[in-house]
Structures are given as structure tokens and as C-alpha cells.
Design a protein around this motif. Structure first.
Motif, PDB file in Angstrom:
ATOM      1  N   GLY A  57     -91.415  82.257  -9.093  1.00 18.77           N
ATOM      2  CA  GLY A  57     -91.617  81.455 -10.296  1.00 18.77           C
ATOM      3  C   GLY A  57     -91.113  82.101 -11.578  1.00 18.77           C
ATOM      4  N   TYR A  58     -90.349  83.178 -11.439  1.00 14.20           N
ATOM      5  CA  TYR A  58     -89.832  83.889 -12.610  1.00 14.20           C
ATOM      6  C   TYR A  58     -88.314  83.930 -12.590  1.00 14.20           C
ATOM      7  N   HIS A  59     -87.737  84.028 -13.779  1.00 18.44           N
ATOM      8  CA  HIS A  59     -86.306  84.220 -13.961  1.00 18.44           C
ATOM      9  C   HIS A  59     -86.071  85.586 -14.584  1.00 18.44           C
ATOM     10  N   LEU A  60     -84.828  86.021 -14.566  1.00 14.04           N
ATOM     11  CA  LEU A  60     -84.432  87.304 -15.131  1.00 14.04           C
ATOM     12  C   LEU A  60     -83.878  87.103 -16.540  1.00 14.04           C
ATOM     13  N   ALA A  61     -84.479  87.758 -17.513  1.00  7.29           N
ATOM     14  CA  ALA A  61     -83.960  87.746 -18.887  1.00  7.29           C
ATOM     15  C   ALA A  61     -83.255  89.079 -19.128  1.00  7.29           C
ATOM     16  N   GLU A  62     -82.208  89.033 -19.938  1.00  5.81           N
ATOM     17  CA  GLU A  62     -81.507  90.279 -20.280  1.00  5.81           C
ATOM     18  C   GLU A  62     -81.096  90.253 -21.739  1.00  5.81           C
ATOM     19  N   LEU A  63     -81.161  91.435 -22.346  1.00  7.06           N
ATOM     20  CA  LEU A  63     -80.674  91.645 -23.707  1.00  7.06           C
ATOM     21  C   LEU A  63     -79.721  92.821 -23.673  1.00  7.06           C
ATOM     22  N   ASN A  64     -78.591  92.639 -24.307  1.00 10.72           N
ATOM     23  CA  ASN A  64     -77.615  93.698 -24.471  1.00 10.72           C
ATOM     24  C   ASN A  64     -77.226  93.685 -25.944  1.00 10.72           C
ATOM     25  N   ILE A  65     -77.429  94.785 -26.638  1.00 12.34           N
ATOM     26  CA  ILE A  65     -77.001  94.853 -28.032  1.00 12.34           C
ATOM     27  C   ILE A  65     -75.810  95.800 -28.131  1.00 12.34           C
ATOM     28  N   ALA A  66     -74.997  95.556 -29.131  1.00 17.49           N
ATOM     29  CA  ALA A  66     -73.812  96.376 -29.335  1.00 17.49           C
ATOM     30  C   ALA A  66     -73.485  96.425 -30.822  1.00 17.49           C
ATOM     31  N   ARG A  67     -72.860  97.510 -31.229  1.00 18.64           N
ATOM     32  CA  ARG A  67     -72.383  97.628 -32.612  1.00 18.64           C
ATOM     33  C   ARG A  67     -70.862  97.617 -32.578  1.00 18.64           C
ATOM     34  N   LEU A  68     -70.301  96.554 -33.154  1.00 13.83           N
ATOM     35  CA  LEU A  68     -68.847  96.433 -33.231  1.00 13.83           C
ATOM     36  C   LEU A  68     -68.266  97.566 -34.066  1.00 13.83           C
ATOM     37  N   VAL A  69     -67.059  97.987 -33.746  1.00 16.20           N
ATOM     38  CA  VAL A  69     -66.394  99.036 -34.521  1.00 16.20           C
ATOM     39  C   VAL A  69     -65.907  98.534 -35.872  1.00 16.20           C
ATOM     40  N   ALA A  70     -65.919  97.216 -36.043  1.00 20.50           N
ATOM     41  CA  ALA A  70     -65.432  96.603 -37.284  1.00 20.50           C
ATOM     42  C   ALA A  70     -66.094  95.228 -37.427  1.00 20.50           C
ATOM     43  N   PRO A  71     -66.039  94.634 -38.616  1.00 20.35           N
ATOM     44  CA  PRO A  71     -66.579  93.281 -38.792  1.00 20.35           C
ATOM     45  C   PRO A  71     -65.910  92.272 -37.855  1.00 20.35           C
ATOM     46  N   VAL A  72     -66.602  91.175 -37.571  1.00 20.38           N
ATOM     47  CA  VAL A  72     -66.122  90.192 -36.597  1.00 20.38           C
ATOM     48  C   VAL A  72     -64.753  89.597 -36.931  1.00 20.38           C
ATOM     49  N   ASP A  73     -64.360  89.615 -38.192  1.00 20.49           N
ATOM     50  CA  ASP A  73     -63.057  89.055 -38.578  1.00 20.49           C
ATOM     51  C   ASP A  73     -61.965  90.113 -38.707  1.00 20.49           C
ATOM     52  N   ASP A  74     -62.232  91.331 -38.261  1.00 18.80           N
ATOM     53  CA  ASP A  74     -61.281  92.436 -38.350  1.00 18.80           C
ATOM     54  C   ASP A  74     -60.344  92.407 -37.130  1.00 18.80           C
ATOM     55  N   PRO A  75     -59.058  92.669 -37.319  1.00 17.57           N
ATOM     56  CA  PRO A  75     -58.108  92.669 -36.197  1.00 17.57           C
ATOM     57  C   PRO A  75     -58.480  93.641 -35.067  1.00 17.57           C
ATOM     58  N   ARG A  76     -59.230  94.709 -35.371  1.00 17.53           N
ATOM     59  CA  ARG A  76     -59.600  95.681 -34.337  1.00 17.53           C
ATOM     60  C   ARG A  76     -60.512  95.089 -33.265  1.00 17.53           C
ATOM     61  N   VAL A  77     -61.214  94.000 -33.580  1.00 16.71           N
ATOM     62  CA  VAL A  77     -62.104  93.374 -32.588  1.00 16.71           C
ATOM     63  C   VAL A  77     -61.649  91.947 -32.244  1.00 16.71           C
ATOM     64  N   ALA A  78     -60.472  91.579 -32.710  1.00 20.88           N
ATOM     65  CA  ALA A  78     -59.981  90.210 -32.524  1.00 20.88           C
ATOM     66  C   ALA A  78     -59.868  89.818 -31.051  1.00 20.88           C
ATOM     67  N   GLU A  79     -59.375  90.703 -30.207  1.00 13.81           N
ATOM     68  CA  GLU A  79     -59.216  90.357 -28.799  1.00 13.81           C
ATOM     69  C   GLU A  79     -60.580  90.069 -28.160  1.00 13.81           C
ATOM     70  N   PHE A  80     -61.570  90.861 -28.486  1.00 12.27           N
ATOM     71  CA  PHE A  80     -62.924  90.612 -27.983  1.00 12.27           C
ATOM     72  C   PHE A  80     -63.458  89.285 -28.510  1.00 12.27           C
ATOM     73  N   MET A  81     -63.363  89.070 -29.806  1.00 15.78           N
ATOM     74  CA  MET A  81     -63.882  87.845 -30.408  1.00 15.78           C
ATOM     75  C   MET A  81     -63.174  86.612 -29.848  1.00 15.78           C
ATOM     76  N   ASP A  82     -61.849  86.714 -29.646  1.00 21.02           N
ATOM     77  CA  ASP A  82     -61.082  85.585 -29.123  1.00 21.02           C
ATOM     78  C   ASP A  82     -61.468  85.236 -27.682  1.00 21.02           C
ATOM     79  N   ALA A  83     -62.002  86.197 -26.934  1.00 22.15           N
ATOM     80  CA  ALA A  83     -62.365  85.963 -25.528  1.00 22.15           C
ATOM     81  C   ALA A  83     -63.798  85.474 -25.346  1.00 22.15           C
TER      82      ALA A  83
END
Length: 165
Positions: free
Chosen positions: A6-32
Motif C-alpha cells: 500500500g506504499y509508493h516510493l518517494a525520492e528527492l534529489n537536490i543539486a546546485r547548478l554551476v550557473a544560473p538556469v539561463d547560462d550557456p554552461r547549463v544549457a544542454e542540461f536545461m534543454d534536455a
């Protein structure tokens, strides 16, 4: 530990991006994100995931003073379904490249716990579970992969704690 009836699995994963979400350094991740989240939603065993205005959780604040700290919170019907998504889909390719987009965190950044089927966990509850895991280690209240007897794939994928997903 085995999954309680009667139970489901919950998960939390937190991360700190190396740059803001609109920065080219994280663009490939954000685009995916839409593609990877779509795979999750179509995967057998997927139940729910936290979303914000952009249909992902990158705009859901964990800490107002740290907008680059982002959550991934989801619920799965069973451990094998979640494990399959993590290790046997496109998600794995992005997991393997996580050091390109995320900083190394000094504490555990991933936690799982059981929720009654039909329950949607809050981000504050999830963060409390993560704090509990970091303070007390694995328990039935908050745990990592090694606490799950049904989880096998993470063992063969060398789940090193380099950085968050």
C-alpha cells in the motif's frame, strides 16, 4: 528493507547548478529536461513529479538565497520501476555527465522514503527527510539505495557521490 504493502516510493534529489538556469554552461542540461521528464512520465511505475511554472522543478525554490539549488521530487509505484528509469533510460546519460552541470555538495543530496499510495509529498517534507538522512543515516524513515533490498542496478553502476543528478 522491502516495500510495504500500500506504499509508493518517494525520492528527492537536490543539486546546485554551476550557473544560473539561463547560462550557456547549463544549457544542454536545461534543454534536455522536457525530454527526460517526458520519459519519466511515460515510464511504467511513474506516479507523480514536482513541477513549477516551466513544467519542471528548476523554478521551485529550495532556498531563496540560493536560486541555483534545484529539486527533483517524484513518486514511483515500486523500486524496480524507479531504478529502471534512473539506470536504463536517457536519464542515465545525463546522470553520468552530472559533474558538467552541478557542483559537488558537501552532504548527501538524495533521499528516498515510503509514502502511502495516493500521497503527494511536499517539498518541505522531502527536505526534512533529507536532513534526517544526513543526521541519522539510513533508516526506514529516510534512506538511500543501499537500504533497499529490491534495488540492484545502482550497485552495478558505481553510484559514486560526485554531484547531484
Amino acid at each position: 528493507m522491502r516495500q510495504p504493502d500500500g506504499y509508493h516510493l518517494a525520492e528527492l534529489n537536490i543539486a546546485r547548478l554551476v550557473a544560473p538556469v539561463d547560462d550557456p554552461r547549463v544549457a544542454e542540461f536545461m534543454d534536455a529536461l522536457d525530454r527526460v521528464n517526458g520519459i519519466a512520465e511515460r515510464s511504467p511505475g511513474f506516479v507523480w513529479r514536482l513541477t513549477g511554472d516551466g513544467d519542471n522543478a528548476t523554478d521551485v525554490p529550495i532556498a531563496a538565497e540560493d536560486p541555483q539549488l534545484i529539486p527533483n521530487l517524484s513518486v514511483w509505484s515500486e523500486v524496480p520501476a524507479f531504478e529502471h528509469f534512473v539506470w536504463n533510460t536517457l536519464h542515465r546519460k545525463f546522470y553520468e555527465r552530472r559533474a558538467e552541470w552541478f557542483e559537488v555538495l558537501d552532504k548527501m543530496h538524495f533521499v528516498m522514503w515510503w509514502v502511502p499510495a495516493g500521497t503527494v509529498p511536499s517539498l518541505s517534507d522531502a527536505m526534512e527527510r533529507l536532513t534526517h538522512l544526513n543526521t541519522h543515516g539510513d533508516s526506514d524513515y529516510a534512506f538511500g539505495w543501499s537500504h533497499l533490498k529490491d534495488a540492484q542496478l545502482w550497485r552495478s553502476h558505481n553510484c559514486a557521490q560526485i554531484a547531484a543528478e
